[in-house]
Design a protein around this motif. Structure first.
Motif, PDB file in Angstrom:
ATOM      1  N   MET A   1      43.156  65.939  90.975  1.00 55.27           N
ATOM      2  CA  MET A   1      43.390  64.547  91.355  1.00 55.27           C
ATOM      3  C   MET A   1      44.001  63.711  90.242  1.00 55.27           C
ATOM      4  O   MET A   1      44.584  62.658  90.503  1.00 55.27           O
ATOM      5  CB  MET A   1      42.067  63.895  91.804  1.00 55.27           C
ATOM      6  CG  MET A   1      41.415  64.555  93.003  1.00 55.27           C
ATOM      7  SD  MET A   1      39.895  63.725  93.493  1.00 55.27           S
ATOM      8  CE  MET A   1      40.533  62.173  94.135  1.00 55.27           C
ATOM      9  N   VAL A   2      43.847  64.158  88.978  1.00 52.46           N
ATOM     10  CA  VAL A   2      44.334  63.379  87.840  1.00 52.46           C
ATOM     11  C   VAL A   2      45.117  64.284  86.910  1.00 52.46           C
ATOM     12  O   VAL A   2      45.031  65.515  86.989  1.00 52.46           O
ATOM     13  CB  VAL A   2      43.172  62.719  87.067  1.00 52.46           C
ATOM     14  CG1 VAL A   2      42.399  61.753  87.962  1.00 52.46           C
ATOM     15  CG2 VAL A   2      42.224  63.784  86.498  1.00 52.46           C
ATOM     16  N   ASN A   3      45.872  63.675  85.995  1.00 55.04           N
ATOM     17  CA  ASN A   3      46.592  64.487  85.015  1.00 55.04           C
ATOM     18  C   ASN A   3      45.665  64.885  83.872  1.00 55.04           C
ATOM     19  O   ASN A   3      44.527  64.407  83.781  1.00 55.04           O
ATOM     20  CB  ASN A   3      47.827  63.748  84.495  1.00 55.04           C
ATOM     21  CG  ASN A   3      47.484  62.432  83.817  1.00 55.04           C
ATOM     22  OD1 ASN A   3      46.586  62.377  82.977  1.00 55.04           O
ATOM     23  ND2 ASN A   3      48.204  61.363  84.154  1.00 55.04           N
ATOM     24  N   SER A   4      46.142  65.764  82.999  1.00 54.31           N
ATOM     25  CA  SER A   4      45.286  66.329  81.954  1.00 54.31           C
ATOM     26  C   SER A   4      44.754  65.274  81.001  1.00 54.31           C
ATOM     27  O   SER A   4      43.635  65.385  80.485  1.00 54.31           O
ATOM     28  CB  SER A   4      46.067  67.392  81.170  1.00 54.31           C
ATOM     29  OG  SER A   4      47.231  66.846  80.579  1.00 54.31           O
ATOM     30  N   ARG A   5      45.526  64.208  80.743  1.00 54.84           N
ATOM     31  CA  ARG A   5      45.068  63.160  79.830  1.00 54.84           C
ATOM     32  C   ARG A   5      43.924  62.358  80.428  1.00 54.84           C
ATOM     33  O   ARG A   5      43.114  61.777  79.703  1.00 54.84           O
ATOM     34  CB  ARG A   5      46.225  62.212  79.495  1.00 54.84           C
ATOM     35  CG  ARG A   5      47.324  62.818  78.645  1.00 54.84           C
ATOM     36  CD  ARG A   5      48.392  61.792  78.308  1.00 54.84           C
ATOM     37  NE  ARG A   5      49.040  61.250  79.503  1.00 54.84           N
ATOM     38  CZ  ARG A   5      48.776  60.074  80.043  1.00 54.84           C
ATOM     39  NH1 ARG A   5      47.839  59.289  79.517  1.00 54.84           N
ATOM     40  NH2 ARG A   5      49.418  59.664  81.113  1.00 54.84           N
ATOM     41  N   GLN A   6      43.855  62.301  81.742  1.00 58.33           N
ATOM     42  CA  GLN A   6      42.834  61.496  82.407  1.00 58.33           C
ATOM     43  C   GLN A   6      41.543  62.264  82.665  1.00 58.33           C
ATOM     44  O   GLN A   6      40.527  61.660  83.016  1.00 58.33           O
ATOM     45  CB  GLN A   6      43.362  60.978  83.751  1.00 58.33           C
ATOM     46  CG  GLN A   6      44.509  59.990  83.654  1.00 58.33           C
ATOM     47  CD  GLN A   6      45.023  59.616  85.030  1.00 58.33           C
ATOM     48  OE1 GLN A   6      45.414  60.472  85.813  1.00 58.33           O
ATOM     49  NE2 GLN A   6      45.027  58.318  85.333  1.00 58.33           N
ATOM     50  N   LEU A   7      41.564  63.588  82.496  1.00 55.08           N
ATOM     51  CA  LEU A   7      40.422  64.387  82.930  1.00 55.08           C
ATOM     52  C   LEU A   7      39.167  64.128  82.107  1.00 55.08           C
ATOM     53  O   LEU A   7      38.078  63.933  82.661  1.00 55.08           O
ATOM     54  CB  LEU A   7      40.782  65.877  82.892  1.00 55.08           C
ATOM     55  CG  LEU A   7      39.732  66.821  83.494  1.00 55.08           C
ATOM     56  CD1 LEU A   7      39.412  66.434  84.925  1.00 55.08           C
ATOM     57  CD2 LEU A   7      40.213  68.269  83.427  1.00 55.08           C
ATOM     58  N   THR A   8      39.278  64.113  80.775  1.00 57.14           N
ATOM     59  CA  THR A   8      38.085  63.858  79.953  1.00 57.14           C
ATOM     60  C   THR A   8      37.500  62.468  80.202  1.00 57.14           C
ATOM     61  O   THR A   8      36.279  62.336  80.374  1.00 57.14           O
ATOM     62  CB  THR A   8      38.420  64.040  78.457  1.00 57.14           C
ATOM     63  OG1 THR A   8      38.794  65.408  78.222  1.00 57.14           O
ATOM     64  CG2 THR A   8      37.207  63.716  77.596  1.00 57.14           C
ATOM     65  N   PRO A   9      38.323  61.384  80.257  1.00 54.04           N
ATOM     66  CA  PRO A   9      37.746  60.086  80.638  1.00 54.04           C
ATOM     67  C   PRO A   9      37.120  60.096  82.026  1.00 54.04           C
ATOM     68  O   PRO A   9      36.109  59.414  82.257  1.00 54.04           O
ATOM     69  CB  PRO A   9      38.957  59.140  80.585  1.00 54.04           C
ATOM     70  CG  PRO A   9      39.899  59.777  79.635  1.00 54.04           C
ATOM     71  CD  PRO A   9      39.734  61.252  79.830  1.00 54.04           C
ATOM     72  N   LEU A  10      37.682  60.874  82.955  1.00 59.83           N
ATOM     73  CA  LEU A  10      37.093  60.948  84.297  1.00 59.83           C
ATOM     74  C   LEU A  10      35.716  61.596  84.241  1.00 59.83           C
ATOM     75  O   LEU A  10      34.776  61.132  84.898  1.00 59.83           O
ATOM     76  CB  LEU A  10      38.012  61.740  85.230  1.00 59.83           C
ATOM     77  CG  LEU A  10      37.489  61.947  86.669  1.00 59.83           C
ATOM     78  CD1 LEU A  10      37.169  60.614  87.339  1.00 59.83           C
ATOM     79  CD2 LEU A  10      38.522  62.726  87.496  1.00 59.83           C
ATOM     80  N   PHE A  11      35.578  62.654  83.437  1.00 61.41           N
ATOM     81  CA  PHE A  11      34.262  63.265  83.275  1.00 61.41           C
ATOM     82  C   PHE A  11      33.271  62.266  82.672  1.00 61.41           C
ATOM     83  O   PHE A  11      32.098  62.227  83.058  1.00 61.41           O
ATOM     84  CB  PHE A  11      34.352  64.506  82.385  1.00 61.41           C
ATOM     85  CG  PHE A  11      34.904  65.726  83.083  1.00 61.41           C
ATOM     86  CD1 PHE A  11      34.544  66.029  84.378  1.00 61.41           C
ATOM     87  CD2 PHE A  11      35.782  66.570  82.433  1.00 61.41           C
ATOM     88  CE1 PHE A  11      35.049  67.152  85.027  1.00 61.41           C
ATOM     89  CE2 PHE A  11      36.298  67.690  83.055  1.00 61.41           C
ATOM     90  CZ  PHE A  11      35.924  67.985  84.360  1.00 61.41           C
ATOM     91  N   SER A  12      33.729  61.462  81.713  1.00 61.60           N
ATOM     92  CA  SER A  12      32.851  60.467  81.095  1.00 61.60           C
ATOM     93  C   SER A  12      32.426  59.408  82.104  1.00 61.60           C
ATOM     94  O   SER A  12      31.256  59.018  82.162  1.00 61.60           O
ATOM     95  CB  SER A  12      33.564  59.796  79.915  1.00 61.60           C
ATOM     96  OG  SER A  12      33.854  60.723  78.897  1.00 61.60           O
ATOM     97  N   LEU A  13      33.376  58.933  82.900  1.00 62.21           N
ATOM     98  CA  LEU A  13      33.062  57.940  83.916  1.00 62.21           C
ATOM     99  C   LEU A  13      32.098  58.511  84.944  1.00 62.21           C
ATOM    100  O   LEU A  13      31.126  57.856  85.341  1.00 62.21           O
ATOM    101  CB  LEU A  13      34.347  57.477  84.596  1.00 62.21           C
ATOM    102  CG  LEU A  13      34.186  56.445  85.727  1.00 62.21           C
ATOM    103  CD1 LEU A  13      33.562  55.167  85.201  1.00 62.21           C
ATOM    104  CD2 LEU A  13      35.543  56.157  86.370  1.00 62.21           C
TER     105      LEU A  13
END
Length: 403
Positions: free
Chosen positions: A129-141
């Motif tokens: 659903m997101v690009n690689s740069r967004q994945l770690t912040p998505l896990f944090s959220l």
């Protein structure tokens, strides 16, 4: 905060995250609800602990197994089947007349076996659903939002159980299970993303050091939280609203920690440092059962919870192939669910013998081990500073099916 707002504006992210949180909220409610319900019926925290232990055994078996089934039969079929069976067992425990403890244990075992694999499903969908740069912040959220499950969920349970009844508390969890489950299953992404069939045997993914580390530390961390919840309820009595207030503050600490620390790069000491915050707060909490003292110390403890969970999700994602993600998260989820059940069970037995302080001793022990394990095995912890946390691509890509 702008990073998180940007993520929530990404098509489907807010909806899918909300649906899976509602569907999984019973995971943070039923252990405590069963503990209170069985204790009320049989007047023994030990008897309640046996029911929770049986439930945890079922969850231990089901997590990785049903996750692999999603790669064979598809997400929706597996989720619908497990949801129907699990809902039936939870409803029976709530509404049946008083039953012998072995019967409640059998129902708990069946409910554990049929726990819907929501967490492995959503963790597998996120990278699509997101690009690689967004994945770690998505896990944090997502980890920050998870405090609703593991910390705020028991607040709801405590309030309803003490102000209405334990039956109502279990039925409330059942309502979230069915409503959230249907919402999640109906999400378009659940139908579009296909999990490739894993070519490896069940359990081989645990040979990945990061997966095993996340599973063990998740077990210890959530077990400590569950013991704290049982101890707080025991300290203030089943009819006191003070326990709900203290647990709500515990939840607030987790939310603050997740949002404040979620942007920090994940190095090899990240897990140990975050769980150390939990250990310090819980250790201080064990010195006094004064409501204000517990509120402050558990606020401190809560700050480390969501950040630690975010680290677990990220190191697993970065260490496995896409076809292995569902099973890997199944093992991690199993560790957390077993921790919740056994943490409550161990706390229950010590409450019977030593009253409320016994539960805090359990929590401090588990949190201490949760800090020690990633310190000793820090070489198993990937260094994700400047690295992509996306799963390793399979040689045969099958990411998304057309709508």
């Amino acid at each position: 905060m702008s990073t998180y707002l940007s993520l929530l504006k990404t098509h489907g992210v807010a909806r899918l995250m909300s649906a899976q949180l509602v569907a999984r909220l019973p995971n943070g409610m039923l252990s405590l609800a069963y503990l209170l319900h069985i204790e009320q019926l049989h007047h023994s925290y030990g008897a309640a602990g046996l029911v929770l232990a049986a439930t945890s055994i079922g969850q231990a078996i089901s997590g990785p197994l049903t996750s692999r089934w999603m790669g064979i039969w598809g997400m929706r079929r597996v989720l619908v089947l497990t949801l129907a069976v699990c809902a039936a067992t939870v409803g029976t425990i709530a509404l049946a007349p008083t039953l012998p403890v072995p019967v409640y244990m059998a129902l708990g075992l069946l409910g554990g076996l049929s726990t819907p694999p929501i967490q492995p499903a959503v963790r597998t969908i996120y990278p699509k659903m997101v690009n690689s740069r967004q994945l770690t912040p998505l896990f944090s959220l997502d980890a920050s939002a998870q405090e609703i499950i593991w910390v705020a969920g028991p607040v709801l349970t405590t309030f309803v159980a003490t102000q209405v009844s334990t039956v109502a508390a279990i039925l409330l969890a059942l309502f979230f299970m069915i409503g959230g489950g249907i919402w999640f299953i109906a999400s378009p992404e659940v139908g579009r993303v296909r999990i490739p069939r894993s070519r490896r045997s069940l359990g081989v993914v645990l040979k990945k050091p990061a997966v095993l580390l996340a599973t063990v530390t998740g077990f210890l961390l959530i077990g400590a939280c569950a013991a704290i919840e049982a101890g707080v309820v025991s300290a203030f009595g089943e009819k006191s609203p003070e326990s709900g207030v203290v647990l709500a503050i515990f939840s607030l600490g987790s939310l603050i920690g997740g949002l404040a620390l979620g942007h920090i790069p994940i190095g090899p000491w990240a897990m140990a440092r975050r769980i150390f915050i939990v250990f310090v707060g819980m250790s201080l909490a064990a010195f006094s059962l004064n409501v204000w003292w517990l509120a402050v110390t558990l606020l401190i403890a809560g700050i480390g919870i969501a950040p630690a969970l975010a680290v677990m999700f990220a190191i697993v994602s970065s260490s496995v192939r896409f076809s292995e993600t569902a099973e890997a998260y199944g093992w991690v989820g199993t560790g957390q669910l077993i921790g919740a059940a056994l943490g409550s069970a161990a706390a229950g037995f010590l409450i019977d013998r030593y009253e409320a302080p016994g539960a805090f001793w359990v929590a401090v022990t588990l949190a201490g081990l949760g800090c020690l394990v990633p310190m000793v095995f820090r070489r198993a912890h990937p260094d994700l500073r400047g690295r992509d946390a996306s799963p390793i691509p399979d040689t045969e890509p099958v990411p998304v099916q057309p709508s």
